[in-house]
Design a protein around this motif. Sequence first.
Motif, mmCIF file in Angstrom:
data_model
loop_
_atom_site.group_PDB
_atom_site.id
_atom_site.type_symbol
_atom_site.label_atom_id
_atom_site.label_comp_id
_atom_site.label_asym_id
_atom_site.label_seq_id
_atom_site.Cartn_x
_atom_site.Cartn_y
_atom_site.Cartn_z
ATOM 1 N N ARG A 88 0.494 -1.083 -0.205
ATOM 2 C CA ARG A 88 -0.230 -0.180 -0.085
ATOM 3 C C ARG A 88 0.890 1.283 0.254
ATOM 4 O O ARG A 88 1.540 1.255 0.593
ATOM 5 C CB ARG A 88 -0.834 -0.054 1.267
ATOM 6 C CG ARG A 88 -1.701 1.391 1.492
ATOM 7 C CD ARG A 88 -3.109 0.949 2.099
ATOM 8 N NE ARG A 88 -2.383 0.905 3.780
ATOM 9 C CZ ARG A 88 -3.112 0.258 4.812
ATOM 10 N NH1 ARG A 88 -4.427 -0.299 4.277
ATOM 11 N NH2 ARG A 88 -3.026 -0.122 5.945
ATOM 12 N N GLN A 91 -3.540 6.014 -2.900
ATOM 13 C CA GLN A 91 -5.565 6.036 -2.715
ATOM 14 C C GLN A 91 -5.850 4.145 -3.009
ATOM 15 O O GLN A 91 -6.467 3.505 -2.550
ATOM 16 C CB GLN A 91 -5.912 6.905 -2.518
ATOM 17 C CG GLN A 91 -7.349 6.290 -3.061
ATOM 18 C CD GLN A 91 -7.975 6.703 -1.644
ATOM 19 O OE1 GLN A 91 -7.688 7.079 -0.206
ATOM 20 N NE2 GLN A 91 -9.311 6.667 -1.196
ATOM 21 N N HIS A 94 -4.167 1.467 -1.903
ATOM 22 C CA HIS A 94 -5.466 1.283 -0.815
ATOM 23 C C HIS A 94 -6.536 0.474 -0.322
ATOM 24 O O HIS A 94 -7.116 -0.452 0.800
ATOM 25 C CB HIS A 94 -5.403 2.266 0.289
ATOM 26 C CG HIS A 94 -6.663 2.816 1.524
ATOM 27 N ND1 HIS A 94 -5.939 2.139 2.318
ATOM 28 C CD2 HIS A 94 -7.784 3.236 1.718
ATOM 29 C CE1 HIS A 94 -7.381 2.245 3.230
ATOM 30 N NE2 HIS A 94 -7.953 3.095 2.208
ATOM 31 N N ASP A 98 -8.347 -2.395 0.811
ATOM 32 C CA ASP A 98 -9.489 -2.411 1.882
ATOM 33 C C ASP A 98 -10.256 -3.445 1.094
ATOM 34 O O ASP A 98 -11.092 -4.085 1.689
ATOM 35 C CB ASP A 98 -10.190 -1.435 1.544
ATOM 36 C CG ASP A 98 -11.306 -1.198 2.504
ATOM 37 O OD1 ASP A 98 -11.596 -1.415 3.319
ATOM 38 O OD2 ASP A 98 -12.700 -0.584 1.877
ATOM 39 N N TRP A 114 4.187 6.912 0.747
ATOM 40 C CA TRP A 114 2.919 7.053 -0.410
ATOM 41 C C TRP A 114 4.599 7.898 -1.252
ATOM 42 O O TRP A 114 5.143 9.139 -0.821
ATOM 43 C CB TRP A 114 2.520 8.158 0.344
ATOM 44 C CG TRP A 114 1.184 7.306 0.891
ATOM 45 C CD1 TRP A 114 1.090 6.104 1.208
ATOM 46 C CD2 TRP A 114 0.159 7.555 0.521
ATOM 47 N NE1 TRP A 114 -0.222 5.886 1.935
ATOM 48 C CE2 TRP A 114 -1.295 6.719 1.124
ATOM 49 C CE3 TRP A 114 -1.001 8.593 -0.190
ATOM 50 C CZ2 TRP A 114 -2.136 6.789 1.313
ATOM 51 C CZ3 TRP A 114 -2.667 8.634 -0.209
ATOM 52 C CH2 TRP A 114 -2.796 7.266 0.919
ATOM 53 N N LEU A 334 -5.814 13.293 -2.962
ATOM 54 C CA LEU A 334 -6.518 12.411 -2.057
ATOM 55 C C LEU A 334 -5.482 11.721 -0.820
ATOM 56 O O LEU A 334 -4.356 11.140 -1.168
ATOM 57 C CB LEU A 334 -6.274 11.101 -2.875
ATOM 58 C CG LEU A 334 -7.210 11.010 -4.229
ATOM 59 C CD1 LEU A 334 -7.738 9.708 -5.165
ATOM 60 C CD2 LEU A 334 -8.876 11.772 -4.489
ATOM 61 N N ASN A 335 -6.927 11.577 0.328
ATOM 62 C CA ASN A 335 -5.943 10.324 1.263
ATOM 63 C C ASN A 335 -4.884 11.545 1.955
ATOM 64 O O ASN A 335 -4.939 12.125 2.610
ATOM 65 C CB ASN A 335 -5.862 9.130 0.835
ATOM 66 C CG ASN A 335 -5.748 8.400 2.789
ATOM 67 O OD1 ASN A 335 -5.452 8.456 3.373
ATOM 68 N ND2 ASN A 335 -6.933 7.590 2.034
ATOM 69 N N LYS A 336 -4.057 10.428 2.351
ATOM 70 C CA LYS A 336 -2.498 11.085 2.859
ATOM 71 C C LYS A 336 -1.910 12.403 2.336
ATOM 72 O O LYS A 336 -1.020 13.449 3.273
ATOM 73 C CB LYS A 336 -1.393 10.160 3.337
ATOM 74 C CG LYS A 336 -1.751 8.884 4.005
ATOM 75 C CD LYS A 336 -0.471 8.198 4.182
ATOM 76 C CE LYS A 336 -1.106 6.758 5.318
ATOM 77 N NZ LYS A 336 -0.308 6.060 5.361
#
Length: 398
Positions: A88, A91, A94, A98, A114, A334-336
């Motif tokens: 991962r 996004q 990830h 999930d 990342w 996105l995300n982090k």
Amino acid sequence: MTERLGRHFLQIPGPSPVPERVRRAMEKPVIDHRSEEFGRLGSAVLEACKAVFQTTGPVVIYPSSGTGAWEAAMTNVLSPGDRVLMSRFGQFSHLWVDMAERLGFEVDLIDCEWGTGVPLDLYAERLKADKAHRIKAVFCTQNETATGVTSDVAGCRAALDAANHPALLFVDGVSSIGSIDFRQEEWGVDCAVSGSQKGFMLPAGLGFLSVSKKALVASRTATHRRCFFSFEDMIRANDAGYFPYTPATQLLRGLRASLDLIAEEGLETIFARHHRLAEGVRKAVDAWGLKLCSKAPKWHSDTVSAILVPDGIDSGDVVKRAYGAYQTSLGGGLNKVMGKVFRIGHLGWLNEVMVLASLSAAEMALLDCGVRLAPGSGVAAAIEHFRRTADVPVAKAA
């Protein structure tokens, strides 16, 4: 609301711009999906897709996004409780993790920084240590769209081979296949996933799953429940060019046209074009004094660049400014990396001037949001790159 003048520039990393030829194909009258005419269309697109994936095995087309094809790959080939090796680093990798967890697989997860990609050395260690061969599949996100990172699929195959490990190899090629080099059979990929809205130059709505002979054999003993995404049902109907339920007829018409465009340009030329255009964006980023989210050149993506903004700047403001003031859609973080990066998509039906337009809008939006850079610097750097690498020689003054 007053209609704005001129065209809007779509420079997100998907959906990508739709060629006029493809759009016109989708505007033709709807045909009976049980007719002989449709059977010929279905057979033609299913066969032509194989060349894009570089495989001789079946390519299954679902009326879904690439996410549906993700689910199809796992539920057709694996059984509940199977152990899978995943990494991962963005996004979309990830979201794949999930999904695997929610579908009941045991995920052996490697979390990475990342801006990096699939950790081949750690994959090799895990596979060599797995003497009991509990790992049933290895997952590789070839292109992480959130961070602009491309990973080494052939390296994943090499790690499996070095460990003499029988695990299947799954590849997420949603934002790479048809734009970045991908060779399913040569690299020993068992399940390859893509979507219509990226390199296939279509609206979203088709999910692609290309399946190896090894994956087909595994599916016969896999016990995960599947119905809508059963590729056994699809392949049985596809043999005559049909589908087990109502297909996305107009998108398949468009796919026929897009596959023709891909064949006419040629995959090697397409890959080279994407690399050249991406290099132009990277030259612009350097000239702005900014950095990519991708941590090293080996990770640089040729379909999307995620660009870090300076401290104190919200990348969301840059995206909003480009959209509201300059009629250009850029991708947000996105995300982090939300608020930290904005993304320029450079894939599909694209040329130098379209890239320069997106760079102009991004440059103006950055300036408007308080980023210090020399106006015109990024665009100029890209122009010089494109002129220097053009196929047509530049005329010299007498």
